[in-house]
Scaffold this active site. Structure first.
Site, PDB file in Angstrom:
ATOM      1  N   LYS A 240       0.817  -1.205   0.000  1.00  0.00           N
ATOM      2  CA  LYS A 240       0.000   0.000   0.000  1.00  0.00           C
ATOM      3  C   LYS A 240       0.858   1.265   0.000  1.00  0.00           C
ATOM      4  O   LYS A 240       2.071   1.222   0.196  1.00  0.00           O
ATOM      5  CB  LYS A 240      -0.950  -0.015   1.198  1.00  0.00           C
ATOM      6  N   ARG A 274      -3.836 -10.112   4.863  1.00  0.00           N
ATOM      7  CA  ARG A 274      -4.332 -10.111   3.470  1.00  0.00           C
ATOM      8  C   ARG A 274      -3.198  -9.610   2.583  1.00  0.00           C
ATOM      9  O   ARG A 274      -2.778  -8.453   2.694  1.00  0.00           O
ATOM     10  CB  ARG A 274      -5.566  -9.217   3.360  1.00  0.00           C
TER      11      ARG A 274
END
Length: 292
Positions: A240, A274
């Site tokens: 991210k 995840r």
């Protein structure tokens, strides 16, 4: 102290309505399968019509140690295009059906905030509903999850993927705000479930969703403060912006930074990571188990 009837102790096992179990007594890995053309990490994108590529990646993830696969047909990156439910289903349903056929014991999560999409995905064989809206983006989601008796991941978000970048100002303490959000949404889920706590709920603090980089790092440091809610934590940090932008990299070169933050997430109590890169994340879990 939290009310024990509202916040029951996490049982460490998620029970699918199809009979499959996800054992989280030890931290586990969830592999990401993006059926979208615009996910923020190009290396994660799969074509909904390329069954061979989908099965190859799913098999590689399961072989590398993924305990679950998360299938998504709607990109939730900041500013992502808003697609119609019919298009989301067109991407999702054939993929879930083929994964269910080829990997009958695999634990499959559907990444959607739409109740109707979730219901069709569960009917097709999905074992868990992973809702980035935590019940705020579709008024029918909590009732649908309760009716289906399906494991549910409730994420913290403000706004939606199109507006969340403008909603990073918090009048109160960030973690306190997230705790109150979870408290309120769990209470609404309980109400939808006839006044009984819904079994098998994971919480996701929503890294990158209506949170800027300093807030993301603060949240990661303070992750243990979410423990009193009594639910397992799903954490999504993989490649991210808090990794690649902070390090002046691109998502495709952010694996090393992701790995470092995964270790912090495990230390903070994460039960399910995840990830895009299953082998590397699995190595982190194994080393964490040895040290811990």
């Amino acid at each position: 102290m939290p009310n024990p009837t509202l916040f029951p102790s996490f049982t460490h096992t998620l029970r699918s309505p199809h009979g499959r179990l996800l054992d989280l007594r030890q931290p586990q890995i969830m592999g990401i399968l993006n059926l979208t053309p615009d996910s923020f990490y190009p290396g994660s994108r799969l074509s909904p019509t390329d069954e061979t590529a989908l099965l190859h990646r799913a098999e590689a993830m399961l072989t590398a140690g993924a305990a679950a696969l998360d299938v998504g047909g709607y990109s939730s990156r900041p500013g992502a295009e808003d697609i119609a439910p019919a298009e989301e289903l067109r991407r999702l349903l054939p993929a879930i059906e083929v994964l269910r056929r080829e990997f009958p014991v695999a634990f499959i999560s559907v990444d959607t905030f739409r109740a109707a999409v979730a219901a069709e995905a569960v009917a097709a064989g999905a074992d868990l509903v992973n809702d980035i809206g935590g019940g705020t983006l579709d008024a029918d989601m909590l009732a649908t999850v309760a009716r289906l008796r399906v494991p549910y991941c409730l994420m913290h978000l403000r706004g939606n993927p199109q507006t969340m970048r403008t909603l990073t100002h918090y009048d109160e303490d960030l973690v306190l705000t997230i705790l109150r959000f979870f408290r309120d949404q769990l209470a609404r889920l309980r109400q939808a479930n006839g006044g009984q706590p819904h079994p098998d709920v994971l919480l996701d603090p929503g890294f990158g969703f209506a949170k800027n980089a300093p807030q993301n790092f603060e949240l990661l440091r303070r992750l243990p403060e979410l423990a009193p809610l009594g639910h397992g934590l799903l954490v999504g940090l993989s490649r991210k912006a808090m990794v690649h932008k902070f390090l002046n990299l691109s998502p495709d070169t952010a694996l090393n930074g992701t790995t470092a933050l995964h270790a912090w997430a495990l230390r903070g109590g994460a039960r399910l990571l995840r990830v895009h890169d299953v082998p590397e994340a699995r190595q982190v879990v194994r080393l964490y188990e040895m040290v811990g």
